[in-house]
Design a protein around this motif. Structure first.
Motif, PDB file in Angstrom:
ATOM      1  N   TYR A 118      -8.979  -5.135 -16.034  1.00 26.45           N
ATOM      2  CA  TYR A 118     -10.394  -5.419 -15.615  1.00 26.45           C
ATOM      3  C   TYR A 118     -10.749  -4.799 -14.390  1.00 26.45           C
ATOM      4  N   SER A 119      -9.778  -4.555 -13.309  1.00 25.58           N
ATOM      5  CA  SER A 119      -9.926  -3.790 -12.299  1.00 25.58           C
ATOM      6  C   SER A 119      -9.882  -2.262 -12.453  1.00 25.58           C
ATOM      7  N   TYR A 120      -9.185  -1.936 -13.521  1.00 23.32           N
ATOM      8  CA  TYR A 120      -9.188  -0.442 -13.821  1.00 23.32           C
ATOM      9  C   TYR A 120     -10.518  -0.138 -14.583  1.00 23.32           C
ATOM     10  N   LEU A 121     -10.995  -1.001 -15.204  1.00 24.90           N
ATOM     11  CA  LEU A 121     -12.249  -0.840 -15.986  1.00 24.90           C
ATOM     12  C   LEU A 121     -13.335  -0.701 -14.874  1.00 24.90           C
ATOM     13  N   ALA A 122     -13.408  -1.620 -14.016  1.00 25.59           N
ATOM     14  CA  ALA A 122     -14.617  -1.671 -12.947  1.00 25.59           C
ATOM     15  C   ALA A 122     -14.563  -0.490 -12.044  1.00 25.59           C
ATOM     16  N   LEU A 123     -13.395  -0.026 -11.749  1.00 21.61           N
ATOM     17  CA  LEU A 123     -13.293   1.006 -10.761  1.00 21.61           C
ATOM     18  C   LEU A 123     -13.440   2.351 -11.426  1.00 21.61           C
ATOM     19  N   LEU A 124     -13.412   2.556 -12.737  1.00 23.45           N
ATOM     20  CA  LEU A 124     -13.484   3.928 -13.186  1.00 23.45           C
ATOM     21  C   LEU A 124     -14.738   4.636 -12.742  1.00 23.45           C
ATOM     22  N   PHE A 125     -15.752   4.215 -12.881  1.00 23.51           N
ATOM     23  CA  PHE A 125     -17.106   4.890 -12.618  1.00 23.51           C
ATOM     24  C   PHE A 125     -17.190   5.093 -11.192  1.00 23.51           C
TER      25      PHE A 125
ATOM     26  N   THR B  92       1.575  -1.148  -4.169  1.00 19.69           N
ATOM     27  CA  THR B  92       2.094  -1.827  -5.204  1.00 19.69           C
ATOM     28  C   THR B  92       3.359  -1.916  -5.461  1.00 19.69           C
ATOM     29  N   TRP B  93       4.282  -1.109  -5.138  1.00 24.89           N
ATOM     30  CA  TRP B  93       5.486  -1.062  -5.241  1.00 24.89           C
ATOM     31  C   TRP B  93       6.330  -2.031  -3.870  1.00 24.89           C
ATOM     32  N   LEU B  94       5.561  -1.965  -2.948  1.00 31.23           N
ATOM     33  CA  LEU B  94       6.010  -2.756  -1.584  1.00 31.23           C
ATOM     34  C   LEU B  94       5.848  -4.213  -2.041  1.00 31.23           C
TER      35      LEU B  94
ATOM     36  N   PHE C 289      -3.883  -3.343  -7.221  1.00 29.93           N
ATOM     37  CA  PHE C 289      -3.415  -2.058  -6.802  1.00 29.93           C
ATOM     38  C   PHE C 289      -2.941  -0.981  -7.786  1.00 29.93           C
ATOM     39  N   TYR C 290      -2.502  -1.574  -8.700  1.00 30.93           N
ATOM     40  CA  TYR C 290      -1.972  -0.632  -9.860  1.00 30.93           C
ATOM     41  C   TYR C 290      -3.374  -0.049 -10.568  1.00 30.93           C
TER      42      TYR C 290
END
Length: 271
Positions: free
Chosen positions: A12-19, A44-46, A63-64
């Motif tokens: 959902y974060s990926y979808l919300a941030l795309l546009f 992300t990796w930290l 963050f990913y």
């Protein structure tokens, strides 16, 4: 908890941030968003290495999601610094190196786990070092002087008199943009120097959004392009969903604490 409270955060974060990321990428001319992607990967990796708990893992997924959403800046940046004649070749290079790198990383991870008995902590540490190096390299990339919508050459240049309006607009814009510019110049008559200085900033964002809608309409008037875009969107969504949740299925069918792990080999073959 992993399936219901952690993994969905990335989706959902990926979808919300795309546009919004797409618009911000164009407005900021790509490079700052590339740096943001590098920071997102590092965070992300930290968190993966040193954080614990459900809330920390949800932050990892967020963050990913930001890192994957800002991937558009990578391709948009490359297209902004090469001519249209080289788009096909550049696309093939970018996709090839991405797939080859993913395959090499998966094979290397599998070999380190199976043959050298390297722990997951050290694998994540290697990944952190890799993304940190990529982040530092991105500082040396040149800053593009133009973008697709907010910093078009034809928007930044001064519009000529009405009788010269159409021929001087950049040929890299769509035909709807050229027609629109010509009609605006002919209707208004006076050159922009005679207009108030604050008229351009007030209407700039609105003009960009209108131009974006026109370009989308022109692009998707092609049935073949529409079908291809739908196929790409559905295929990407399906692949990401499988990639996101397959880890849970693997651990359910063959628990990692009592079975050999071949995630890297499967990822390499799938790539």
């Amino acid at each position: 908890q992993v399936t219901n409270h952690i993994f969905p955060v990335w989706t959902y974060s990926y979808l919300a941030l795309l546009f919004p990321v797409f618009l911000i990428t164009d407005y900021m001319r790509y490079k700052p968003v590339l740096l943001l992607q590098g920071v997102s990967f590092i965070v992300t990796w930290l968190l993966l290495l040193f954080a614990h708990g459900v809330a920390a893992m949800q932050a990892v997924e967020f963050f990913y999601g930001m890192a994957t959403a800002t991937e558009v800046a990578y391709y948009a940046y490359i297209y902004s610094v090469v001519s249209t004649d080289h788009y096909q070749r550049v696309t093939s290079y970018c996709r090839s190196i991405t797939l080859v790198a993913a395959t090499v990383a998966a094979v290397l991870g599998q070999l380190l786990v199976s043959l050298a008995d390297v722990s997951y902590f050290h694998l994540n540490a290697i990944t952190l070092a890799s993304v940190s190096l990529a982040f530092l390299c991105s500082f040396f990339l040149p800053m593009p002087q133009k973008s697709m919508f907010f910093h078009r050459k034809d928007l930044s240049e001064t519009l000529p008199a009405p009788d010269k309006g159409v021929p001087t607009v950049g040929s890299d814009g769509p035909s709807s943009c050229r027609e629109d510019k010509g009609s605006v110049s002919a209707d208004r008559g006076p050159t922009p120097e005679q207009q108030p200085d604050n008229a351009e900033p007030q209407n700039h964002v609105l003009r960009v959004l209108v131009q974006l809608s026109k370009d989308l309409r022109d692009c998707y008037s092609s049935r073949k392009l529409l079908y291809w875009s739908l196929w790409w969107a559905l295929a990407t969504a399906g692949f990401n969903q499988v990639l996101n949740y397959i880890q849970v299925l693997w651990d359910f069918r063959a628990p990692s604490h009592s079975s050999a792990v071949y995630n890297g080999a499967v990822e390499a073959i799938a790539t």
